[in-house]
Design an enzyme around this catalytic site. Structure first.
Site, PDB file in Angstrom:
ATOM      1  N   ARG A 125       0.871  -1.189   0.000  1.00 27.81           N
ATOM      2  CA  ARG A 125       0.000   0.000   0.000  1.00 27.81           C
ATOM      3  C   ARG A 125       0.895   1.223   0.000  1.00 27.81           C
ATOM      4  NH1 ARG A 125      -5.218   1.295   3.766  1.00 27.81           N
ATOM      5  NH2 ARG A 125      -6.036  -0.191   2.260  1.00 27.81           N
ATOM      6  N   HIS A 158      -7.737   0.903  -5.952  1.00 29.96           N
ATOM      7  CA  HIS A 158      -7.877   0.028  -4.767  1.00 29.96           C
ATOM      8  C   HIS A 158      -8.539  -1.280  -5.242  1.00 29.96           C
ATOM      9  CE1 HIS A 158      -7.939  -1.297  -0.778  1.00 29.96           C
ATOM     10  NE2 HIS A 158      -8.835  -0.491  -0.230  1.00 29.96           N
ATOM     11  N   GLN A 196     -10.131  -4.126  -2.823  1.00 21.81           N
ATOM     12  CA  GLN A 196     -11.416  -3.742  -2.246  1.00 21.81           C
ATOM     13  C   GLN A 196     -12.550  -3.913  -3.256  1.00 21.81           C
ATOM     14  OE1 GLN A 196     -12.194  -2.173   1.034  1.00 21.81           O
ATOM     15  NE2 GLN A 196     -14.210  -2.821   0.323  1.00 21.81           N
ATOM     16  N   ASP A 255     -17.562   6.892  -0.609  1.00 20.54           N
ATOM     17  CA  ASP A 255     -16.282   6.815   0.094  1.00 20.54           C
ATOM     18  C   ASP A 255     -16.034   8.181   0.728  1.00 20.54           C
ATOM     19  OD1 ASP A 255     -13.761   6.006   0.950  1.00 20.54           O
ATOM     20  OD2 ASP A 255     -12.833   6.031  -1.035  1.00 20.54           O
ATOM     21  N   CYS A 264     -16.363   1.257   1.450  1.00 19.44           N
ATOM     22  CA  CYS A 264     -15.167   0.450   1.736  1.00 19.44           C
ATOM     23  C   CYS A 264     -14.723   0.591   3.185  1.00 19.44           C
ATOM     24  CB  CYS A 264     -14.041   0.819   0.779  1.00 19.44           C
ATOM     25  SG  CYS A 264     -13.504   2.540   0.911  1.00 19.44           S
ATOM     26  N   ARG A 288     -13.362  -9.266   2.262  1.00 20.76           N
ATOM     27  CA  ARG A 288     -11.997  -8.910   1.858  1.00 20.76           C
ATOM     28  C   ARG A 288     -11.056 -10.091   2.095  1.00 20.76           C
ATOM     29  NH1 ARG A 288     -10.297  -3.622   2.131  1.00 20.76           N
ATOM     30  NH2 ARG A 288      -8.429  -4.455   1.122  1.00 20.76           N
TER      31      ARG A 288
HETATM   32  N1   CP Z   1     -11.185  -0.397   3.118  1.00 20.02           N
HETATM   33  C1   CP Z   1      -9.875  -0.426   3.457  1.00 20.02           C
HETATM   34  O1   CP Z   1      -8.987  -0.654   2.615  1.00 20.02           O
HETATM   35  O2   CP Z   1      -9.655  -0.255   4.779  1.00 20.02           O
HETATM   36  P1   CP Z   1      -8.247  -0.044   5.487  1.00 20.02           P
HETATM   37  O3   CP Z   1      -7.719   1.295   5.076  1.00 20.02           O
HETATM   38  O4   CP Z   1      -8.576  -0.133   6.952  1.00 20.02           O
HETATM   39  O5   CP Z   1      -7.312  -1.140   5.063  1.00 20.02           O
HETATM   40  N1  NVA Z   2     -10.268   6.488  -0.824  1.00 17.69           N
HETATM   41  C1  NVA Z   2      -9.829   6.069   0.480  1.00 17.69           C
HETATM   42  C2  NVA Z   2     -10.010   4.591   0.633  1.00 17.69           C
HETATM   43  C3  NVA Z   2      -9.616   4.052   1.988  1.00 17.69           C
HETATM   44  C4  NVA Z   2      -9.776   2.580   2.082  1.00 17.69           C
HETATM   45  C5  NVA Z   2      -8.380   6.459   0.669  1.00 17.69           C
HETATM   46  O1  NVA Z   2      -7.581   6.306  -0.266  1.00 17.69           O
HETATM   47  O2  NVA Z   2      -8.020   6.922   1.752  1.00 17.69           O
END
Ligand code: CP
Ligand code: NVA
Length: 301
Positions: free
Chosen positions: A101, A128, A131, A219, A259, A287
């Protein structure tokens, strides 16, 4: 160098491969004893915060008999400036896959181009995919084949929105996104999806997006890394909150998806998030199984 596949985007998989991953995920969901990752190690590298992704990967890999290694950036040489291209080659010698990530998508691509093992996108500023693939699994579990059905996206044209566009292109559902001006999704991703025949509309009116949809997605208004813009974004997104009235405009069995983490009272009301149409907890749980299936698929390839 060993031949391998990466999962950086939903576009890296065919519809048939996704079908196979969903079947495998459904199998893993039944909690059958499974040791398909016995003797395999997977590094989990997070340069941004995470609760769901980190824990679901860690638990999922261990559940399949594999060894997850969480590498915290702060405690590693990455924080002291060791280049990604060096880290990629070093980690490839120790492990069988890398889950990452990070911020810029180019950083993930650099990892993938130097790694000699599969690299999995656990979120970038652009995409993402874990997800959204998992969300499609959850939706297909409720509504069957998604082909031709309508999904709505309300709010920011962010990493989640971009991945929904990719999913629409591969899985053949219709997608309407309601985004304020200047917060539209990535135009290259949009163009590529449309070129491949995807029915993806970008509109301004959330009601128009929600009308007749089987699922209404949203989101946060400020994603990780955009904290300084939060106030400006709160103003731009006023009118894009998912509330009961918007859910009423959707199909009569429509579900609400997010998400998570959610900001109650901003992009969604407490009533909708906790209401009967919300499937956010099921999304989060799935997930784990979908990611188990992705890791299993890439390592066995
Ligand atoms: N939805 C999601 O990716 O959550 P986290 O940021 O907690 O991993
Ligand atoms: N769009 C959000 C998703 C978090 C899971 C971010 O990137 O922070």
């Amino acid at each position: 160098m060993r031949e391998h596949r990466d999962f950086l985007s939903i576009r890296d998989l065919s519809a048939e491969e996704i079908e196979g991953i969903f079947a495998r995920a459904a199998h893993f969901r039944q909690a059958l004893p499974h040791r398909s990752l016995e003797g395999k190690s997977v590094v989990l590298l997070f340069e941004k915060a995470s609760t769901r992704t980190r824990v679901s990967f860690e638990v999922g890999i261990a559940r399949l008999g594999g060894h997850p290694v969480v590498l915290s950036v702060e405690g590693s040489q990455i924080a002291r400036g060791e280049p990604i291209k060096d880290t990629a080659r070093i980690l490839s010698g120790y492990c069988d896959a890398i889950v990452m990530r990070t911020f810029g998508h180019d950083r993930l691509e650099e990892m993938a181009s130097y790694a000699e093992v599969p690299v999995i996108n656990a979120l970038t500023d652009l995409l993402h995919p874990c997800q959204v693939l998992s969300d499609c699994f959850t939706l297909a579990g409720r509504f069957g084949d998604l082909k031709g059905k309508k999904v709505a996206w309300i709010g920011d044209g962010n990493n989640m929105a971009n991945s929904w566009i990719n999913a629409a292109a591969v899985l053949g559902f219709d997608l309407t996104l309601a985004c304020p001006e200047n917060f539209e999704p990535d135009c290259d991703i949009l163009d590529a999806a449309r070129k491949d025949g995807a029915v993806v509309l970008v509109v301004r009116d959330p009601m128009e997006a929600a009308r007749g949809a089987i699922a209404v997605n949203t989101d946060v208004w400020a994603s990780m890394g955009q904290e300084a813009e939060a106030e400006k974004r709160r103003q731009a997104f006023a009118g894009y909150r998912v509330d009961e009235a918007l859910m009423e405009a959707a199909g009569k069995d429509a579900v609400f998806m997010h998400c998570l983490p959610a900001h109650r009272g901003e992009e969604v009301t407490e009533e909708v998030l906790e209401g009967w149409r919300s499937i956010v907890w099921e999304q989060a749980q799935n997930r784990q199984y979908v990611q188990e299936a992705i890791v299993d698929f890439l390592i066995q390839e």
